[in-house]
Write a protein that holds these residues in place. Structure first.
Motif, mmCIF file in Angstrom:
data_model
loop_
_atom_site.group_PDB
_atom_site.id
_atom_site.type_symbol
_atom_site.label_atom_id
_atom_site.label_comp_id
_atom_site.label_asym_id
_atom_site.label_seq_id
_atom_site.Cartn_x
_atom_site.Cartn_y
_atom_site.Cartn_z
ATOM 1 N N VAL A 276 -0.835 -7.161 -6.130
ATOM 2 C CA VAL A 276 -1.436 -6.486 -5.983
ATOM 3 C C VAL A 276 -0.976 -5.127 -5.027
ATOM 4 O O VAL A 276 -0.119 -5.539 -4.440
ATOM 5 C CB VAL A 276 -2.588 -6.138 -5.152
ATOM 6 C CG1 VAL A 276 -3.540 -5.210 -4.719
ATOM 7 C CG2 VAL A 276 -3.389 -7.151 -5.588
ATOM 8 N N ILE A 277 -0.198 -4.209 -6.305
ATOM 9 C CA ILE A 277 -0.250 -2.643 -5.164
ATOM 10 C C ILE A 277 -0.962 -1.299 -5.074
ATOM 11 O O ILE A 277 -1.799 -1.534 -6.366
ATOM 12 C CB ILE A 277 1.274 -2.177 -6.457
ATOM 13 C CG1 ILE A 277 2.397 -3.782 -6.234
ATOM 14 C CG2 ILE A 277 2.145 -1.267 -5.775
ATOM 15 C CD1 ILE A 277 3.292 -3.294 -6.934
ATOM 16 N N SER A 278 -1.507 -1.050 -4.341
ATOM 17 C CA SER A 278 -2.401 -0.468 -4.097
ATOM 18 C C SER A 278 -1.889 1.295 -3.929
ATOM 19 O O SER A 278 -1.340 1.323 -2.889
ATOM 20 C CB SER A 278 -3.070 -0.727 -3.575
ATOM 21 O OG SER A 278 -3.184 -0.815 -2.313
ATOM 22 N N ALA A 279 -2.471 2.097 -3.734
ATOM 23 C CA ALA A 279 -2.516 3.677 -3.531
ATOM 24 C C ALA A 279 -3.179 4.433 -3.020
ATOM 25 O O ALA A 279 -4.574 4.258 -3.594
ATOM 26 C CB ALA A 279 -1.602 3.926 -4.832
ATOM 27 N N THR A 280 -3.446 5.048 -2.352
ATOM 28 C CA THR A 280 -4.574 6.016 -1.887
ATOM 29 C C THR A 280 -3.690 7.153 -1.542
ATOM 30 O O THR A 280 -2.952 7.484 -0.827
ATOM 31 C CB THR A 280 -5.008 5.677 -0.917
ATOM 32 O OG1 THR A 280 -6.445 6.477 -1.167
ATOM 33 C CG2 THR A 280 -4.942 4.955 0.399
ATOM 34 N N HIS A 281 -5.044 8.861 -1.203
ATOM 35 C CA HIS A 281 -4.266 9.890 -0.610
ATOM 36 C C HIS A 281 -5.212 10.035 -0.007
ATOM 37 O O HIS A 281 -5.039 11.009 1.107
ATOM 38 C CB HIS A 281 -4.238 11.062 -2.033
ATOM 39 C CG HIS A 281 -5.634 10.685 -1.801
ATOM 40 N ND1 HIS A 281 -6.724 10.587 -3.388
ATOM 41 C CD2 HIS A 281 -6.520 12.499 -1.125
ATOM 42 C CE1 HIS A 281 -7.745 11.221 -2.833
ATOM 43 N NE2 HIS A 281 -7.792 12.087 -2.163
ATOM 44 N N ARG A 282 -6.358 9.105 0.266
ATOM 45 C CA ARG A 282 -7.269 9.245 1.582
ATOM 46 C C ARG A 282 -6.306 8.010 2.737
ATOM 47 O O ARG A 282 -5.428 7.253 2.645
ATOM 48 C CB ARG A 282 -8.573 8.870 1.443
ATOM 49 C CG ARG A 282 -9.702 8.873 0.394
ATOM 50 C CD ARG A 282 -9.852 8.796 0.472
ATOM 51 N NE ARG A 282 -11.124 9.109 -0.940
ATOM 52 C CZ ARG A 282 -11.775 9.738 -1.047
ATOM 53 N NH1 ARG A 282 -11.626 10.768 0.543
ATOM 54 N NH2 ARG A 282 -12.148 10.706 -2.059
ATOM 55 N N ASP A 283 -7.076 8.951 4.021
ATOM 56 C CA ASP A 283 -6.592 8.163 5.041
ATOM 57 C C ASP A 283 -7.624 6.868 5.059
ATOM 58 O O ASP A 283 -8.505 6.996 5.874
ATOM 59 C CB ASP A 283 -7.031 9.014 6.363
ATOM 60 C CG ASP A 283 -6.159 8.633 7.642
ATOM 61 O OD1 ASP A 283 -5.985 7.160 7.709
ATOM 62 O OD2 ASP A 283 -5.730 8.735 9.039
ATOM 63 N N LEU B 31 0.706 -1.040 -0.043
ATOM 64 C CA LEU B 31 -0.132 -0.354 0.158
ATOM 65 C C LEU B 31 1.123 1.021 -0.349
ATOM 66 O O LEU B 31 2.280 1.516 0.801
ATOM 67 C CB LEU B 31 -1.175 -0.422 1.432
ATOM 68 C CG LEU B 31 -1.722 0.870 1.193
ATOM 69 C CD1 LEU B 31 -3.194 1.236 0.601
ATOM 70 C CD2 LEU B 31 -2.443 1.236 2.807
ATOM 71 N N ILE B 32 0.898 2.125 -0.906
ATOM 72 C CA ILE B 32 1.493 3.334 -1.319
ATOM 73 C C ILE B 32 0.609 4.442 -0.614
ATOM 74 O O ILE B 32 -0.307 4.448 -0.625
ATOM 75 C CB ILE B 32 2.164 3.800 -2.788
ATOM 76 C CG1 ILE B 32 2.491 1.845 -3.158
ATOM 77 C CG2 ILE B 32 3.197 4.718 -2.284
ATOM 78 C CD1 ILE B 32 3.115 2.257 -4.707
ATOM 79 N N VAL B 33 0.738 5.012 0.119
ATOM 80 C CA VAL B 33 0.338 6.094 1.226
ATOM 81 C C VAL B 33 1.030 7.552 0.774
ATOM 82 O O VAL B 33 2.240 7.722 0.751
ATOM 83 C CB VAL B 33 -0.502 6.433 2.090
ATOM 84 C CG1 VAL B 33 -1.198 4.761 1.897
ATOM 85 C CG2 VAL B 33 0.755 6.178 3.190
ATOM 86 N N GLY B 34 0.276 8.495 0.305
ATOM 87 C CA GLY B 34 0.674 9.726 0.351
ATOM 88 C C GLY B 34 -0.321 10.728 -0.029
ATOM 89 O O GLY B 34 -0.893 10.558 -0.876
ATOM 90 N N GLU B 35 0.300 12.297 -0.426
ATOM 91 C CA GLU B 35 -1.041 13.085 -1.455
ATOM 92 C C GLU B 35 -1.100 13.194 -2.905
ATOM 93 O O GLU B 35 -0.125 12.620 -3.240
ATOM 94 C CB GLU B 35 -0.323 14.654 -0.519
ATOM 95 C CG GLU B 35 -0.553 14.733 1.230
ATOM 96 C CD GLU B 35 0.071 16.009 1.219
ATOM 97 O OE1 GLU B 35 0.282 17.176 0.601
ATOM 98 O OE2 GLU B 35 -0.178 16.812 3.057
ATOM 99 N N SER B 36 -2.059 13.454 -2.573
ATOM 100 C CA SER B 36 -2.179 14.011 -4.467
ATOM 101 C C SER B 36 -0.600 14.317 -5.010
ATOM 102 O O SER B 36 -0.364 15.063 -4.494
ATOM 103 C CB SER B 36 -3.541 14.287 -4.736
ATOM 104 O OG SER B 36 -3.942 14.190 -4.568
ATOM 105 N N GLY B 37 -0.310 13.814 -5.792
ATOM 106 C CA GLY B 37 1.109 15.029 -6.801
ATOM 107 C C GLY B 37 1.958 14.624 -6.518
ATOM 108 O O GLY B 37 3.141 14.291 -6.661
ATOM 109 N N THR B 38 2.535 12.969 -5.666
ATOM 110 C CA THR B 38 3.887 12.989 -4.682
ATOM 111 C C THR B 38 4.453 11.933 -5.421
ATOM 112 O O THR B 38 5.259 11.918 -5.582
ATOM 113 C CB THR B 38 3.433 12.405 -3.536
ATOM 114 O OG1 THR B 38 2.496 11.168 -3.641
ATOM 115 C CG2 THR B 38 3.091 13.487 -2.780
#
Length: 466
Positions: free
Chosen positions: A291-298, A180-187
């Motif tokens: 499966v690699i996923s990402a989100t800008h949400r908490d 799971l990749i997390v970070g703000e939009s545009g990172t």
């Protein structure tokens, strides 16, 4: 050819009107400039070859070869030779065409002599900066350091925070666990996912990207898991889904937090049992896709709010990579800007783009709430505004009000090229619609008369906040 940005620079005045030519020549000589004169386009081209002026004042309407023909003849040389067009019709098609052909700027008759001098000084300053950057780059390229291969967008950063990201990618790539990749939009979450796949044992397999937020609401499950012929209206043939296509490789679920609960349940089954069925099908299929996923949400908050399955959250979150926002790593801004400008060069076929020291200092000071994507958009717009020459602070977008009115955009952007101006109007219109619809993308798309997918693409392109 001289590189001077001082009044001793050599200026060619190409103007068939003797009175105007005399007035310009007299004024510029009084300021210390060297002046050479041409009465038509042919003579102007000959003097450019023979005398190597530092800048040109070029009338559009001249006998024999006119100003537009001179610009066409100069072609790529305009990147190093600023030509300021003089026209009696500032808003005419000819003036616009002159700018399209590479003129540095244009002045309308009757012109203010002070404005002529200021425009010349600005052009000469940019030209001198471009030569300095070119010389510096030439020295760098002849050093022992290997040339950086930036043919493909890749992660860029030299901060301690980004070094930790690089380490995390390496550790995760050595396993087959969900990430799971997390970070703000545009990172740069997609770049991290791409790097994960490329450095994993699955690199020879497919890498299937899925923008979950852009999937049409009624077709989410069909897109992910495929469908059988006749499963629904318009399903005239069997279609494999993204999980099938990712067999032997990786599937990247970008913005996974946007998926509806029904689709979340099916993804959980794939993660737990490796099984799924196509929409309208009864045969159980298997998928070994990583499966690699990402989100800008908490996602923890989404779970608490009942919008995301807790069991799926834990399944996706086996390995976790956190990308820090750009504002926390300002030391990454210069190398990022350099990489972005190289991409803009290739995209527009320009020569060597560069930032003036003042412009570089300006972008380092900005907070960049939209992160790398916002920086890239800003530099691309600035490069267009600078017409491929050295980017100065005035070419960078001014900080924008949160909810400006569209008419104000046009008034404030008179100096922007048409393409950049239209993009700015579009961006603000979409932001206003999103605000009016409280961030509801379906209603926003309907209001704007575009598809939900088009809306999502625009949100990403302009780094908008739904």
């Amino acid at each position: 050819m001289s590189m001077s940005s001082t009044p001793s620079a050599k200026i060619l005045i190409a103007e068939d009107d003797r009175a105007i030519r005399f007035s310009l020549s007299h004024t510029l000589k009084a300021e210390g400039f060297q002046v050479i004169e041409a009465g038509d386009g042919d003579e102007a081209l000959a003097l450019i070859e023979q005398e190597g002026p530092d800048a040109v004042l070029l009338d559009l309407k001249m006998p024999n070869r006119d100003g537009l023909s001179v610009l066409a003849e100069l072609g790529s040389r305009l990147a190093e030779l600023p030509v300021i067009v003089i026209t009696a019709y500032g808003g005419s098609a000819a003036a616009i065409e002159a700018m399209r052909r590479g003129a540095y700027d244009y002045l309308s008759k009757p012109f203010d002599l002070d404005e002529v001098q200021l425009t010349l000084q600005r052009a000469l300053r940019q030209r001198a900066l471009a030569f300095e950057v070119k010389a510096l780059r030439a020295r760098t390229e002849t050093s022992d350091e290997p040339a950086e291969d930036d043919a493909e967008p890749e992660l860029v950063g030299r901060s301690a925070a980004m070094r930790e990201v690089f380490k995390a990618i390496g550790l995760a790539a050595a396993t087959d666990a969900p990430v799971l990749i997390v970070g703000e939009s545009g990172t740069g979450k997609e770049l991290v996912a791409t790097a994960l796949h490329r450095h994993s044992d699955r690199a020879a397999g497919p890498f299937i990207r899925v923008n979950c937020g852009a999937l049409p609401e009624g077709l989410v499950e069909s897109e992910l898991f495929g469908h059988e012929r006749g499963a629904f209206t318009g399903a005239d043939r069997q279609k494999p889904g993204r999980f099938e296509r990712a067999a032997g490789g990786s599937i990247f679920l970008d913005e996974v937090g946007e998926l509806p609960l029904s689709a979340q349940a099916k993804i959980l089954r794939v993660l737990q049992q490796r099984e799924f069925e196509r929409v309208g099908g009864t045969e159980t299929l298997r998928s070994d896709a990583r499966v690699i996923s990402a989100t800008h949400r908490d996602l923890a908050k989404e779970v608490a709010a009942g919008r995301f399955r807790e069991d799926l959250f834990y399944r996706l979150n086996v390995a976790r990579i956190v990308i820090p926002p750009l504002r926390d790593r300002p030391e990454d801004v210069p190398p990022l800007a350099e990489a972005i400008l190289r991409r803009v060069e290739r995209r527009h076929g320009w020569g060597e783009l560069s930032l003036s020291p003042e412009a570089l200092a300006a972008i380092r000071e900005r907070p960049w709430p939209g992160n790398v994507r916002q920086l890239e958009n800003a530099l691309a717009r600035a490069a267009i505004a600078a017409r491929g020459r050295t980017i100065l602070p005035e070419h960078l977008d001014a900080e924008e009000p949160l909810d400006p009115a569209i008419p104000a955009v046009a008034e404030a952007s008179e100096s922007l090229p048409l393409r950049a101006l239209l993009a700015e109007v579009e961006r603000r219109a979409i932001q206003q619609a999103l605000t009016a619809c409280n961030g509801n993308r379906t209603r926003t798309a309907e209001r704007l008369g575009i598809s939900r997918r088009q809306l999502f693409d625009k949100i990403r392109e302009y780094d908008l906040n739904p």
